[in-house]
Design an enzyme around this catalytic site. Structure first.
Site: not given
Length: 486
Positions: A199, A315, A401
């Site tokens: 990220s 995600e 995610h």
């Protein structure tokens, strides 16, 4: 000497494997499961007082051995529901790193893996349980994690600060410089450092690859779900937001700004609330960040080192369905007139709503940066992670995610299945092979082909199997065409 006295002295004295001397003094760590850990090591002076919004300064030397068995404070931030935390206190004095090593002795020359945590540049820590380095270090690598300044403490510009803005990225560079100078004492090879992150940590990886200020501090890089096609604001825009905050807070000059209470500076910034009127995040400052990462990679001016990039297959699958149109809105606006063609490429409105934002924010940028890097001649590999732990599988749901992070470190829950642990072992083997030799391939693994810019493929790590697959799905190819034309 009396035998009991000898035993007492041995019990009171740390084992040799638990003690390491670095440039600023001696550290006393702890050993568990054949891995020595050293936590809460300061890599820069506390960024407080006049050092708030200043480049990291060297650490002051300490004389007595320093206890390195506990993590240091987290950087100041606002937690949101669902955040993973290890319960440490928060403080502006937070520039600490942690080292796990199977061979805490100079001369071992092990590969080094330095993790950069995510959290949208406003949250996170190098001391979270999913990124504990013990299991990764057992694979004969030295693992490092660290904190860096977050939110307005880490990314703040004001005319009185000149070109300064990206204090958090400066911290990352300072941590890597510390590793280069000191990691040999822990058995690590300073010439064989791999940076990896997820990220905001993955985006940091590509930003560091594109930054001349980080040249020579690492030899390989892995960016997981890092995006990278976005445009960070210009310095002047960020300075305007800093000036607005100063006016709102009644701070007439830089000294007054630095004297503001930490809670005032922190404000209400979270991943869900960036206070856009008064917070800009990372900034294109012309020095630490010379330009947009996408443009730097396209020009071939990034560090031409072995590189792995990738994203997860679902995600934003964790976002409740009613909120997905809200998430997709800014993406569709950015795609302009081509948005309808992208939606059509999914084959159904339902799929477009579900996957568009995740593909545009994470999937397509990974392909774009990998393709640009491969064109520069540097070894490049691309992946898509789609494995979901057996206990968390739901119909129609993929890997959300950050769900890959525990698999990268092997830190799975106690109820993890044998298949879950095999998936984690596979990913860790690819990663440590790459850290060791600059190529993720090795014995017992499916061959992972390098990216061919003309016809890119990726390693698809799915629930049922791992296989090579085309990288440019119709929707991602459509997004790429629009962005390349903009």
């Amino acid at each position: 000497m009396n035998r009991l006295l000898i035993l007492a002295l041995l019990a009171a004295t740390p084992a040799a494997a638990q003690q390491v001397t670095v440039e600023s003094g001696t550290l006393t760590g702890a050993t568990a499961d054949d891995v020595a850990s050293f936590k809460g090591i300061p890599y820069a002076s506390p960024p407080v007082g006049e050092r708030r919004w200043a480049a990291p300064a060297p650490v002051q030397h300490w004389s007595a051995p320093r206890d390195a068995t506990r993590f240091g404070a987290d950087c100041v931030q606002n937690a949101v529901p669902g955040d993973v935390s290890h319960g440490a206190p928060m403080a502006e004095d937070c520039l600490f790193l942690n080292v796990w090593t199977p061979k805490p002795a100079a001369g071992a020359k092990l590969p080094v893996m330095v993790w950069i945590h995510g959290g949208g540049f406003v949250a996170g820590s190098g001391a979270l349980a999913p990124t504990d380095g013990v299991l990764l270090a057992k694979r004969d690598v030295v693992v490092v994690t660290f904190n860096y300044r977050l939110g307005r403490f880490g990314f703040f510009a004001h005319p009185a600060l000149g070109q300064g803005a990206n204090w958090g990225l400066m911290d990352q560079i300072a941590a890597l410089a510390w590793v280069k100078r000191n990691i040999a004492a822990f058995g690590g090879d300073p010439a064989n450092v791999t940076i990896f992150g997820e990220s905001a940590g993955g985006e940091s990886v590509t930003r560091l690859m594109a930054s001349p200020a980080a040249n020579g501090l690492f030899a390989k890089a892995i960016a997981a779900s890092g995006g990278g096609r976005d445009r960070w604001p210009a310095l002047a825009d960020a300075q305007a937001k800093g000036s607005a905050l100063a006016a709102k807070s009644g701070a007439a000059d830089l000294a007054a700004l630095r004297a503001l209470p930490a809670d005032t500076v922190r404000g209400g910034i979270t991943i869900l609330n960036k206070e856009e009127g008064f917070y800009s995040g990372p900034v294109t400052d012309g020095t630490i960040v010379p330009g947009h990462a996408d443009a730097v990679f396209a020009s071939g001016k990034q560090a031409r080192i072995p590189f792995i990039a990738g994203s997860n297959d679902d995600e934003l699958g964790f976002v409740p369905a009613p909120f997905l149109p809200m998430v997709n809105g800014p993406v569709l606006k950015a795609l302009g007139p081509g948005a309808e063609a992208v939606k059509a490429a999914y084959g159904s409105e339902e799929k477009a709503i579900r996957y568009l934002a995740g593909d545009a924010i994470f999937g397509e940028p990974a392909l774009a940066l990998a393709g640009r890097h491969a064109k520069s001649g540097a070894p490049t590999w691309l992946y898509r992670f789609g494995y979901v732990a057996q206990a968390k599988r739901e119909p129609g749901k993929g890997a959300g995610h950050a769900s890959d992070v525990p698999f990268q470190f092997g830190n799975l829950p106690a109820d993890a299945s044998a298949a879950d642990r095999a998936a984690s072992a596979q990913l860790m083997t690819y990663w440590t092979n790459f850290a060791r030799a600059g190529d993720p391939n090795g014995k017992g693994l499916l061959g992972w082909h390098r990216v061919d810019p003309a016809k890119p493929t990726l390693l698809a790590i799915d629930i049922d199997k791992t296989a090579m697959a085309p990288a440019a799905t119709p929707p991602i190819a459509a997004i790429a065409r629009i962005r390349d034309a903009q």
